[in-house]
Design an enzyme around this catalytic site. Structure first.
Site, PDB file in Angstrom:
ATOM      1  N   HIS A  17       0.837  -1.217   0.000  1.00 53.74           N
ATOM      2  CA  HIS A  17       0.000   0.000   0.000  1.00 53.74           C
ATOM      3  C   HIS A  17       0.867   1.260   0.000  1.00 53.74           C
ATOM      4  CE1 HIS A  17      -3.158  -2.581   2.309  1.00 53.74           C
ATOM      5  NE2 HIS A  17      -3.566  -2.461   1.055  1.00 53.74           N
ATOM      6  N   LYS A  41     -16.479  -7.787   4.410  1.00 56.81           N
ATOM      7  CA  LYS A  41     -15.687  -8.651   5.282  1.00 56.81           C
ATOM      8  C   LYS A  41     -15.416  -7.855   6.554  1.00 56.81           C
ATOM      9  CE  LYS A  41     -12.258  -7.037   2.040  1.00 56.81           C
ATOM     10  NZ  LYS A  41     -11.143  -7.139   1.220  1.00 56.81           N
ATOM     11  N   ARG A  90      -2.144  -6.018  -8.716  1.00 55.84           N
ATOM     12  CA  ARG A  90      -1.150  -7.055  -8.456  1.00 55.84           C
ATOM     13  C   ARG A  90      -1.160  -8.057  -9.603  1.00 55.84           C
ATOM     14  NH1 ARG A  90      -3.389  -7.448  -2.495  1.00 55.84           N
ATOM     15  NH2 ARG A  90      -5.051  -6.530  -3.724  1.00 55.84           N
ATOM     16  N   SER A 128      -3.201  -7.574   2.707  1.00 59.26           N
ATOM     17  CA  SER A 128      -3.494  -7.496   4.146  1.00 59.26           C
ATOM     18  C   SER A 128      -3.867  -8.882   4.683  1.00 59.26           C
ATOM     19  CB  SER A 128      -4.655  -6.526   4.399  1.00 59.26           C
ATOM     20  OG  SER A 128      -4.321  -5.238   3.955  1.00 59.26           O
TER      21      SER A 128
HETATM   22  P1  ADP Z   1      -9.569  -3.318  -1.219  1.00 64.34           P
HETATM   23  O1  ADP Z   1     -10.118  -4.042  -0.027  1.00 64.34           O
HETATM   24  O2  ADP Z   1     -10.430  -2.213  -1.749  1.00 64.34           O
HETATM   25  O3  ADP Z   1      -9.009  -4.196  -2.319  1.00 64.34           O
HETATM   26  P2  ADP Z   1      -6.980  -2.989  -0.054  1.00 64.34           P
HETATM   27  O4  ADP Z   1      -6.876  -2.350   1.271  1.00 64.34           O
HETATM   28  O5  ADP Z   1      -6.749  -4.447  -0.135  1.00 64.34           O
HETATM   29  O6  ADP Z   1      -8.346  -2.522  -0.658  1.00 64.34           O
HETATM   30  O7  ADP Z   1      -5.981  -2.266  -1.059  1.00 64.34           O
HETATM   31  C1  ADP Z   1      -6.031  -0.877  -1.287  1.00 64.34           C
HETATM   32  C2  ADP Z   1      -5.368  -0.583  -2.620  1.00 64.34           C
HETATM   33  O8  ADP Z   1      -4.011  -0.994  -2.591  1.00 64.34           O
HETATM   34  C3  ADP Z   1      -6.004  -1.318  -3.791  1.00 64.34           C
HETATM   35  O9  ADP Z   1      -5.934  -0.485  -4.928  1.00 64.34           O
HETATM   36  C4  ADP Z   1      -5.118  -2.517  -3.975  1.00 64.34           C
HETATM   37  O10 ADP Z   1      -5.138  -2.998  -5.296  1.00 64.34           O
HETATM   38  C5  ADP Z   1      -3.781  -1.924  -3.632  1.00 64.34           C
HETATM   39  N1  ADP Z   1      -2.838  -2.927  -3.137  1.00 64.34           N
HETATM   40  C6  ADP Z   1      -3.003  -3.775  -2.106  1.00 64.34           C
HETATM   41  N2  ADP Z   1      -1.911  -4.550  -1.944  1.00 64.34           N
HETATM   42  C7  ADP Z   1      -1.031  -4.179  -2.919  1.00 64.34           C
HETATM   43  C8  ADP Z   1       0.287  -4.613  -3.302  1.00 64.34           C
HETATM   44  N3  ADP Z   1       0.895  -5.599  -2.672  1.00 64.34           N
HETATM   45  N4  ADP Z   1       0.865  -3.986  -4.354  1.00 64.34           N
HETATM   46  C9  ADP Z   1       0.224  -3.001  -5.004  1.00 64.34           C
HETATM   47  N5  ADP Z   1      -1.008  -2.546  -4.701  1.00 64.34           N
HETATM   48  C10 ADP Z   1      -1.633  -3.134  -3.668  1.00 64.34           C
END
Ligand code: ADP
Length: 164
Positions: A17, A41, A90, A128
């Site tokens: 992030h 979730k 990703r 996460s």
């Molecule tokens: P959501 O639950 O909306 O997918 P996340 O908290 O998982 O949100 O992720 C927030 C943003 O960060 C999203 O755009 C997601 O694609 C991006 N993201 C999460 N993990 C990574 C990573 N390892 N590399 C690049 N972008 C990521």
């Protein structure tokens, strides 16, 4: 001035992030990291914890703001003067959902563009959920989360594993 929104649940923040936020901060004048309050979730971390961890992890990046939001993302973006939504991409697995969300948001508000930043190679696998899965089994999560919030994240995961 171009304002971008980086939305997500950030449950909890990972180095993946932070990488996307830092790169967006170089591309846009103002970046609003918007943390979704109500997720389908159930989040492990409270909204206040998720906001605090992100604030610590992005300290010193002057054009980044961390806020919470509920409701439609395009409405939040428009209300905050944002022209762009930034999402991280990703693997192929992210693509279908992101494509669907982008087209939906575009129908709801064609003025707001979605921009994708591809994940850095070293964060390609990271989410996460991985942090929570590894942490709850007692594994080392230090490579996955920003150093400044590592202890707090470990301690919350430990509390959580006791009640599981
Ligand atoms: P959501 O639950 O909306 O997918 P996340 O908290 O998982 O949100 O992720 C927030 C943003 O960060 C999203 O755009 C997601 O694609 C991006 N993201 C999460 N993990 C990574 C990573 N390892 N590399 C690049 N972008 C990521």
């Amino acid at each position: 001035m171009t304002t971008a929104v980086c939305p997500g649940s950030f449950d909890p923040v990972t180095v993946g992030h932070v990488d996307i936020i830092k790169r967006a901060a170089k591309m846009f004048d103002r970046v609003i990291v918007a943390v979704l309050i109500n997720m389908d979730k159930k989040p492990w971390f409270t909204i206040d914890e998720r906001l605090e961890f992100l604030r610590k992890a992005t300290e010193g990046i002057d054009n980044v703001e961390i806020v919470s939001f509920n409701g439609l993302l395009v409405d939040f973006a428009a209300a905050n003067g944002a022209d762009v939504i930034v999402r991280g991409l990703r693997a192929v697995s992210d693509f279908e959902y992101e494509f669907q969300m982008t087209l939906t948001n575009n129908k709801l508000n064609p003025e707001i563009e979605t921009v994708f930043l591809t994940s850095s190679a070293e964060n390609m696998y990271l989410s996460s959920s991985i942090v929570k899965q590894v942490g709850v089994m007692g594994g080392d999560v230090s490579p996955f989360v920003p150093h400044c919030v590592l202890d707090e994240i470990i301690s919350r995961i430990k509390q959580r594993s006791k009640v599981l």
